[in-house]
Scaffold this motif. Sequence first.
Motif, PDB file in Angstrom:
ATOM      1  N   ILE A 158       0.810  -1.226   0.000  1.00 29.31           N
ATOM      2  CA  ILE A 158       0.000   0.000   0.000  1.00 29.31           C
ATOM      3  C   ILE A 158       0.838   1.270   0.000  1.00 29.31           C
ATOM      4  O   ILE A 158       0.289   2.378  -0.056  1.00 29.31           O
ATOM      5  CB  ILE A 158      -0.967   0.035   1.199  1.00 29.31           C
ATOM      6  CG1 ILE A 158      -0.200  -0.049   2.529  1.00 29.31           C
ATOM      7  CG2 ILE A 158      -2.002  -1.075   1.085  1.00 29.31           C
ATOM      8  CD1 ILE A 158      -1.055   0.214   3.753  1.00 29.31           C
ATOM      9  N   TRP A 159       2.166   1.142   0.059  1.00 33.82           N
ATOM     10  CA  TRP A 159       3.002   2.349   0.108  1.00 33.82           C
ATOM     11  C   TRP A 159       2.898   3.099  -1.211  1.00 33.82           C
ATOM     12  O   TRP A 159       3.178   2.554  -2.263  1.00 33.82           O
ATOM     13  CB  TRP A 159       4.446   1.961   0.397  1.00 33.82           C
ATOM     14  CG  TRP A 159       5.336   3.136   0.686  1.00 33.82           C
ATOM     15  CD1 TRP A 159       6.282   3.661  -0.135  1.00 33.82           C
ATOM     16  CD2 TRP A 159       5.358   3.915   1.875  1.00 33.82           C
ATOM     17  NE1 TRP A 159       6.903   4.720   0.467  1.00 33.82           N
ATOM     18  CE2 TRP A 159       6.343   4.907   1.714  1.00 33.82           C
ATOM     19  CE3 TRP A 159       4.629   3.877   3.075  1.00 33.82           C
ATOM     20  CZ2 TRP A 159       6.633   5.848   2.692  1.00 33.82           C
ATOM     21  CZ3 TRP A 159       4.918   4.816   4.048  1.00 33.82           C
ATOM     22  CH2 TRP A 159       5.902   5.781   3.858  1.00 33.82           C
ATOM     23  N   PRO A 173      -7.204   0.266  -4.920  1.00 37.14           N
ATOM     24  CA  PRO A 173      -7.249  -0.216  -6.309  1.00 37.14           C
ATOM     25  C   PRO A 173      -7.658  -1.688  -6.370  1.00 37.14           C
ATOM     26  O   PRO A 173      -7.601  -2.427  -5.377  1.00 37.14           O
ATOM     27  CB  PRO A 173      -5.813  -0.018  -6.798  1.00 37.14           C
ATOM     28  CG  PRO A 173      -5.229   1.008  -5.892  1.00 37.14           C
ATOM     29  CD  PRO A 173      -5.877   0.784  -4.560  1.00 37.14           C
ATOM     30  N   LEU A 174      -8.060  -2.112  -7.546  1.00 35.55           N
ATOM     31  CA  LEU A 174      -8.394  -3.515  -7.781  1.00 35.55           C
ATOM     32  C   LEU A 174      -7.200  -4.403  -7.427  1.00 35.55           C
ATOM     33  O   LEU A 174      -6.075  -4.134  -7.847  1.00 35.55           O
ATOM     34  CB  LEU A 174      -8.774  -3.720  -9.242  1.00 35.55           C
ATOM     35  CG  LEU A 174      -9.022  -5.163  -9.690  1.00 35.55           C
ATOM     36  CD1 LEU A 174     -10.248  -5.732  -8.984  1.00 35.55           C
ATOM     37  CD2 LEU A 174      -9.200  -5.216 -11.206  1.00 35.55           C
ATOM     38  N   GLY A 190      -3.423  -0.778  -9.241  1.00 35.95           N
ATOM     39  CA  GLY A 190      -3.495   0.677  -9.390  1.00 35.95           C
ATOM     40  C   GLY A 190      -4.748   1.141 -10.096  1.00 35.95           C
ATOM     41  O   GLY A 190      -5.028   2.347 -10.147  1.00 35.95           O
ATOM     42  N   LYS A 191      -5.549   0.218 -10.606  1.00 38.01           N
ATOM     43  CA  LYS A 191      -6.745   0.569 -11.379  1.00 38.01           C
ATOM     44  C   LYS A 191      -7.966   0.707 -10.471  1.00 38.01           C
ATOM     45  O   LYS A 191      -8.060   0.030  -9.447  1.00 38.01           O
ATOM     46  CB  LYS A 191      -7.013  -0.508 -12.433  1.00 38.01           C
ATOM     47  CG  LYS A 191      -5.907  -0.664 -13.456  1.00 38.01           C
ATOM     48  CD  LYS A 191      -6.216  -1.794 -14.428  1.00 38.01           C
ATOM     49  CE  LYS A 191      -5.095  -1.986 -15.447  1.00 38.01           C
ATOM     50  NZ  LYS A 191      -5.364  -3.115 -16.368  1.00 38.01           N
ATOM     51  N   VAL A 203      -1.985   7.142 -10.737  1.00 42.28           N
ATOM     52  CA  VAL A 203      -2.627   5.862 -11.014  1.00 42.28           C
ATOM     53  C   VAL A 203      -1.615   4.914 -11.660  1.00 42.28           C
ATOM     54  O   VAL A 203      -1.479   4.847 -12.885  1.00 42.28           O
ATOM     55  CB  VAL A 203      -3.868   6.053 -11.908  1.00 42.28           C
ATOM     56  CG1 VAL A 203      -4.547   4.718 -12.182  1.00 42.28           C
ATOM     57  CG2 VAL A 203      -4.841   7.019 -11.256  1.00 42.28           C
ATOM     58  N   LEU A 204      -0.874   4.191 -10.817  1.00 35.93           N
ATOM     59  CA  LEU A 204       0.152   3.264 -11.284  1.00 35.93           C
ATOM     60  C   LEU A 204       0.033   1.939 -10.540  1.00 35.93           C
ATOM     61  O   LEU A 204      -0.321   1.905  -9.356  1.00 35.93           O
ATOM     62  CB  LEU A 204       1.555   3.842 -11.056  1.00 35.93           C
ATOM     63  CG  LEU A 204       1.963   5.057 -11.878  1.00 35.93           C
ATOM     64  CD1 LEU A 204       3.319   5.563 -11.408  1.00 35.93           C
ATOM     65  CD2 LEU A 204       2.011   4.727 -13.357  1.00 35.93           C
ATOM     66  N   SER A 205       0.363   0.853 -11.230  1.00 34.02           N
ATOM     67  CA  SER A 205       0.416  -0.457 -10.593  1.00 34.02           C
ATOM     68  C   SER A 205       1.650  -0.544  -9.710  1.00 34.02           C
ATOM     69  O   SER A 205       2.715  -0.019 -10.055  1.00 34.02           O
ATOM     70  CB  SER A 205       0.455  -1.554 -11.662  1.00 34.02           C
ATOM     71  OG  SER A 205       0.639  -2.817 -11.071  1.00 34.02           O
TER      72      SER A 205
END
Length: 213
Positions: A158-159, A173-174, A190-191, A203-205
């Motif tokens: 989660i960081w 995120p999903l 991240g989605k 918004v990044l994985s």
Amino acid sequence: MFGAHELKTQFIKVGGKKIHLIEESENLVRYRRDEVERIIKNNGEKLKILPAPATGYGVRLLMIKFKEPLVVPPQDSLTGFIEAPIEIDVKIGELTIDHFIVGKEKYALYGTLEAGVICRYHISPFYAEEPDSLGVAKLTVSNPSLEWESLERVVIPIWKTPMYYESSRAYYPLLIVTIRDNVPYVNNTGKPPKDGLNAVGEVLSLPNFLMRW
């Protein structure tokens, strides 16, 4: 609750906390939450109440233990929802003027005493439909193997994760968990978990997390 609020006299309830805005003059507003107070010069900017990941004292992982283990058939998957703790950022522009935790704050050791790490900890049921909770995560558990698999918990990176919100609820995120050779691989994609949500952060994985223990 979440989103932008006019700088005018009002109460804003966030979980079990209350934010009180008080107009003290034509252009000065007092912000009050528990023992925290700020004086804000009102120039027309709105106060933003935004969800943040439950990093507490700087942990990078969130461990959610399921009330009942999940059992997934071979070459199949299961999708549902879990409750997840969140924290709150209060901002004017890009300046954070307050940050606080809602709900109970719990931690646990993930791994061995010698090599483990402290993570935020929460116990949640697994829901087929989205629960009426302040913080929610959508989870897909995939079992590509030829054997039945069981999952008792999920450890989520989660960081610096992005967060999502609508007026009354916050979302992680999903999350996609793939069980290979009895080892879960956790992907914080991240989605957004559904359409129509507001985003906080980039918004990044995040890199996949291997649940070794």
